[in-house]
Write an enzyme that holds these catalytic residues in place. Structure first.
Site, short mmCIF file in Angstrom:
data_model
loop_
_atom_site.label_atom_id
_atom_site.label_comp_id
_atom_site.label_asym_id
_atom_site.label_seq_id
_atom_site.Cartn_x
_atom_site.Cartn_y
_atom_site.Cartn_z
N TYR A 42 77.83 22.23 44.68
CA TYR A 42 78.01 22.46 43.25
C TYR A 42 77.60 23.88 42.86
CZ TYR A 42 78.07 21.66 38.25
OH TYR A 42 78.37 21.73 36.91
N LYS A 75 100.35 33.05 41.80
CA LYS A 75 101.47 33.92 42.17
C LYS A 75 101.04 34.83 43.32
CE LYS A 75 102.55 32.69 37.72
NZ LYS A 75 101.61 31.93 36.86
N ARG A 83 115.33 30.66 29.61
CA ARG A 83 114.47 31.61 28.90
C ARG A 83 115.32 32.26 27.82
NH1 ARG A 83 108.87 30.84 30.31
NH2 ARG A 83 109.61 29.00 29.26
N PHE A 123 110.61 23.72 24.71
CA PHE A 123 111.40 23.78 25.93
C PHE A 123 110.97 22.78 27.00
CE2 PHE A 123 108.18 26.22 28.20
CZ PHE A 123 107.54 26.90 27.18
N PHE A 152 103.57 37.32 27.28
CA PHE A 152 103.79 36.09 28.03
C PHE A 152 103.26 34.94 27.18
CE2 PHE A 152 102.81 32.64 30.90
CZ PHE A 152 104.07 32.44 31.41
N THR A 153 103.91 33.79 27.28
CA THR A 153 103.64 32.66 26.37
C THR A 153 102.15 32.31 26.23
OG1 THR A 153 104.17 31.20 28.21
CG2 THR A 153 105.91 31.57 26.60
N ASP A 208 97.08 42.12 32.97
CA ASP A 208 97.51 40.81 33.41
C ASP A 208 98.04 41.06 34.82
OD1 ASP A 208 98.86 38.55 34.17
OD2 ASP A 208 99.72 38.15 32.20
#
Ligand code: F0G
Length: 456
Positions: free
Chosen positions: A71, A257, A381, A448, A123-124, A214
């Site tokens: 932990y 990614k 998109r 969406f 970006f969303t 980002d």
């Protein structure tokens, strides 16, 4: 020219579903013509996203067994922390469950109500966290990024004049940080040049504004710098990446990614005070600062993935595969966003289906038609993703009406890409027969994901 091949060989395979036309038709109807709602078992080639869909290496799979699940004070965390410091060069690192976990903490700590956060396109989830904390997002990307036909080597670049105008207008004290995405997802996976990163950083330093990257697809960005920017061709990806990150004060990272794993993320910075305050919030939202929502084994895999991703052969193949798909489509006269970006090929649905109005959801219709034709899953998109204006209730009508063909890392071969090309070329030849859609069910937020449609 001699051909090159994948810089890996295949040790474990996953059998693909190959449904008949009738079965795909049924699956599509059950999903309400929304590719998000198609069961993955019914998909042949899944190009919905490159997020968390990576194939791990044998080294990563092997390391899972060595994960330290303590932990507190996990050995696996120490390895991950060291990998981030070595490869990205930041001093302080905190683990998060994925990218948006880091975005949440950064936005809460840095933004005051009434602030402005400039960014090179949004970006969303990133914008959602900025707005939830009371900031207004301001787009400072170069104009070229909003036109799918313009060829520009660094279409993700910041327009410095736009940034300067915002500083002059609202004052530097109202700008807690610039959010700089490398590469820019919604512009088509387009990169930012080293020169532009340096100029943005210098301008911000002059005004005492932080630059927070980002970094989600930063290795892909480094490849484009190596390929396209003067004086960079003979440097290693690792060296380019480290210099890129030096023109920033910290970053949020979706490990799903460019860290080559299925889950995980981190927040990194050089400011110790921000680190200490962020560590408090990691405990509140994510878990102990020695795991942050990841299992010990996840951290082992990510520590290795971070190093594998900066291998020059890996990244050359990665971008090469996206280009292998994109260039064939360009050669066949298919309208796509140019130039081809780092993680995906974006079909221009407006140009593909000129007989459909935007209210007939051309990108949604094209994504559905592609699945029906070949079992290839892509993502809308366009107007559906853009949602409605909160004040007027009308559809937001984005300039770009796109279908994203997103390539998972190390998962498919170029033969799979060729199958995708054949399907799209066939569809283009019979594009007049593709009809629009009407929306039968519209969820109030992030429509969406769950919206349902039927053919007009
Ligand atoms: N920033 C960018 C540029 C992204 O593309 C994503 C995720 C995130 C942040 C958020 O990271 O998912 O780990 O919380 N993009 C995925 C996609 C979902 O399909 O483009 P996350």
């Amino acid at each position: 020219k001699r051909r090159t091949a994948e810089p890996f060989k295949i040790k474990s395979v996953e059998t693909l579903a190959m449904l008949s036309y009738e079965e795909r038709k049924q699956s599509l109807q059950q999903a309400g013509y929304n590719t998000f709602l198609i069961d993955s078992k019914d998909v042949y080639i899944d190009l919905l996203t490159d997020s968390g869909t990576t194939a791990m290496s044998d080294a990563q799979w092997g390391a899972l067994m060595t994960g330290d699940e303590a932990y507190a004070g996990s050995k696996s965390w120490k390895k991950l922390e060291k990998a981030v410091r070595d490869v990205y060069g930041y001093q302080f690192v905190l683990p998060t469950h994925q990218g948006r976990g880091a975005e949440n903490i950064l936005s809460q700590l840095k933004i005051q109500k009434g602030d402005y956060v400039p960014g090179n396109m949004y970006f969303t989830t990133t914008r959602a966290h900025q707005e939830m904390n009371g900031a207004t997002f301001v787009d400072i990307i170069i104009d070229e990024a909003h036109d799918p036909t313009i060829e520009h080597p660094f279409k993700g670049n910041v327009d410095l004049a736009k940034l300067q105008r915002l500083i002059d207008k609202v004052g530097a004290e109202k700008i807690p940080y610039v959010c700089l995405a490398v590469t820019v997802n919604l512009a088509g996976g387009q990169p930012v040049s080293m020169e532009n990163m340096k100029e943005v950083y210098e301008l911000c330093q002059k005004h005492d504004i932080d630059v927070m990257l980002d970094a989600t697809r930063c290795v892909e960005n480094a490849f484009f710098i190596k390929e396209r920017e003067a004086g960079q061709a003979n440097r290693s990806i690792a060296a380019i990446l480290k210099e890129m990150m030096s023109y920033s004060d910290g970053c949020t990272m979706s490990g799903k990614k460019d860290c080559l794993v299925n889950i995980g993320g981190f927040l990194a910075m050089n400011d110790e005070d921000l680190y200490i305050r962020s560590r408090e919030l990691v405990v509140v939202y994510e878990g102990m600062p020695s795991y942050g929502g990841m299992a010990g084994r996840d951290m082992e895999a990510m520590a290795i993935g971070i190093r594998e991703a900066v291998d020059d052969h890996y990244i050359a193949h990665r971008i090469g595969q996206v280009r292998h798909l994109g260039q064939q489509l360009i050669d066949a006269g298919i309208p796509v966003v140019k130039p081809i970006g780092g993680h995906a090929v974006f079909l221009d649905a407006r140009a593909f289906l000129p007989h459909l109005s935007q209210e007939e959801f051309p990108a949604q219709a094209l994504a559905a038609a592609l699945y029906l034709d070949s079992g290839v899953r892509s993502m809308e998109r366009g107007i559906v993703s853009a949602g409605r204006d909160i004040t007027t209730g009308n559809h937001n009508k984005p300039n770009l009406e796109l279908v994203r063909l997103t390539i998972p890392r190390r998962v498919y071969t170029n033969n799979h890409m060729d199958v995708v090309v054949d399907s799209i070329v066939d569809l283009y030849e019979k594009r007049d027969a593709i009809c629009g859609l009407k929306m039968d069910y519209e969820p109030p937020t992030l429509r969406f994901f769950n919206a349902r449609f039927s053919p007009l």
